[in-house]
Write a protein that holds these residues in place. Structure first.
Motif, PDB file in Angstrom:
ATOM      1  N   GLN A  53       0.866  -1.235   0.194  1.00 26.31           N
ATOM      2  CA  GLN A  53       0.081  -0.022  -0.137  1.00 26.31           C
ATOM      3  C   GLN A  53       0.891   1.237  -0.024  1.00 26.31           C
ATOM      4  N   PHE A  54       1.797   1.139   0.885  1.00 26.46           N
ATOM      5  CA  PHE A  54       2.679   2.507   0.726  1.00 26.46           C
ATOM      6  C   PHE A  54       3.382   2.631  -0.393  1.00 26.46           C
ATOM      7  N   LEU A  55       4.093   1.512  -1.215  1.00 27.91           N
ATOM      8  CA  LEU A  55       4.824   1.679  -2.399  1.00 27.91           C
ATOM      9  C   LEU A  55       3.938   2.167  -3.664  1.00 27.91           C
ATOM     10  N   THR A  56       2.671   1.700  -3.429  1.00 24.71           N
ATOM     11  CA  THR A  56       1.563   1.890  -4.661  1.00 24.71           C
ATOM     12  C   THR A  56       1.440   3.352  -4.551  1.00 24.71           C
ATOM     13  N   ASN A  83      11.734   8.474   4.832  1.00 24.03           N
ATOM     14  CA  ASN A  83      12.093   7.676   5.993  1.00 24.03           C
ATOM     15  C   ASN A  83      11.293   7.922   7.266  1.00 24.03           C
ATOM     16  N   LYS A  84      10.847   9.159   7.272  1.00 22.44           N
ATOM     17  CA  LYS A  84      10.061   9.480   8.470  1.00 22.44           C
ATOM     18  C   LYS A  84       8.617   8.975   8.051  1.00 22.44           C
ATOM     19  N   ALA A 143      12.795  -2.350   4.122  1.00 22.66           N
ATOM     20  CA  ALA A 143      12.853  -2.742   2.870  1.00 22.66           C
ATOM     21  C   ALA A 143      11.840  -1.824   2.075  1.00 22.66           C
ATOM     22  N   VAL A 144      10.958  -1.283   2.774  1.00 24.46           N
ATOM     23  CA  VAL A 144       9.996  -0.134   2.041  1.00 24.46           C
ATOM     24  C   VAL A 144      10.838   0.990   2.084  1.00 24.46           C
ATOM     25  N   ALA A 145      11.629   1.578   3.024  1.00 25.41           N
ATOM     26  CA  ALA A 145      12.287   2.717   2.967  1.00 25.41           C
ATOM     27  C   ALA A 145      13.527   2.499   1.853  1.00 25.41           C
ATOM     28  N   ARG A 146      13.824   1.372   1.748  1.00 34.13           N
ATOM     29  CA  ARG A 146      15.046   1.250   0.690  1.00 34.13           C
ATOM     30  C   ARG A 146      14.387   1.334  -0.810  1.00 34.13           C
ATOM     31  N   THR A 147      13.272   0.886  -0.815  1.00 31.46           N
ATOM     32  CA  THR A 147      12.721   0.791  -2.260  1.00 31.46           C
ATOM     33  C   THR A 147      12.241   1.992  -2.461  1.00 31.46           C
ATOM     34  N   ALA A 148      11.572   2.767  -1.575  1.00 26.40           N
ATOM     35  CA  ALA A 148      11.195   4.245  -1.851  1.00 26.40           C
ATOM     36  C   ALA A 148      12.457   5.060  -2.002  1.00 26.40           C
ATOM     37  N   GLY A 153      15.406   8.363  -6.163  1.00 28.43           N
ATOM     38  CA  GLY A 153      16.718   8.512  -6.732  1.00 28.43           C
ATOM     39  C   GLY A 153      16.522   8.404  -8.190  1.00 28.43           C
ATOM     40  N   LYS A 154      15.533   7.576  -8.566  1.00 32.06           N
ATOM     41  CA  LYS A 154      15.145   7.455 -10.259  1.00 32.06           C
ATOM     42  C   LYS A 154      14.615   8.823 -10.574  1.00 32.06           C
TER      43      LYS A 154
END
Length: 161
Positions: A53-56, A83-84, A143-148, A153-154
């Motif tokens: 849900q967060f990444l979507t 991150n926050k 894992a979510v923070a790293r992906t976000a 970065g992209k």
């Protein structure tokens, strides 16, 4: 054992105390393991859903981060903000679960257990379970923070080109 030797030749169908005790013990242990397994599966599924849900939501609001970048926000500021957001996104359900479990433990101690020794023996298991739940949530949050952060970065890469 003497009763077993007397009743067996007579053809009576009966259940010994040891058989009954063994079956009861098996049911208790089997129920405990099943409950733990289902609880961990629910934990893993709920963390995966929170992450998804967060990444979507982040994918749907990419333009906002792009706008922030155009307004002068640098990569580190956006990374800190994400991150926050991830911290609070995973911390709020954890806090609610902790409050709910404390109320449940208080009710169990007050109404079901009469022996303080039985309660004291369950404390190490409660701490192990709490630590494992927090560990799973922390792993998913990282894992979510790293992906976000990779997605940010992209976006930064796209704005520079």
């Amino acid at each position: 054992m003497g009763a077993n030797h007397l009743l067996k030749p007579a053809g009576f169908v009966y259940e010994s105390y040891l058989n009954n005790f063994g079956r009861h013990l098996f049911y208790v242990i089997e129920g405990s393991y099943t409950s733990l397994y289902m609880g961990f599966m629910f934990l893993i599924i709920s963390c995966a859903l929170l992450s998804l849900q967060f990444l979507t939501q982040m994918q749907a609001t990419k333009e906002r981060y792009l706008t922030l970048s155009m307004l002068g926000a640098n990569h580190e500021q956006m990374k800190k903000s994400i991150n926050k957001q991830v911290l609070w996104y995973f911390l709020l359900p954890l806090l609610l679960a902790c409050i709910s479990s404390l109320v449940g433990l208080f009710a169990v101690q007050k109404h079901l257990h009469s022996s303080q020794a039985a309660i004291a023996q369950s404390y190490p298991l409660m701490f192990i379970m709490a630590d494992s739940v927090i560990l799973v949530l922390v792993v998913y949050a990282f894992a979510v923070a790293r992906t976000a952060n990779c997605e940010i970065g992209k976006l930064k890469w796209k704005t520079n080109s």
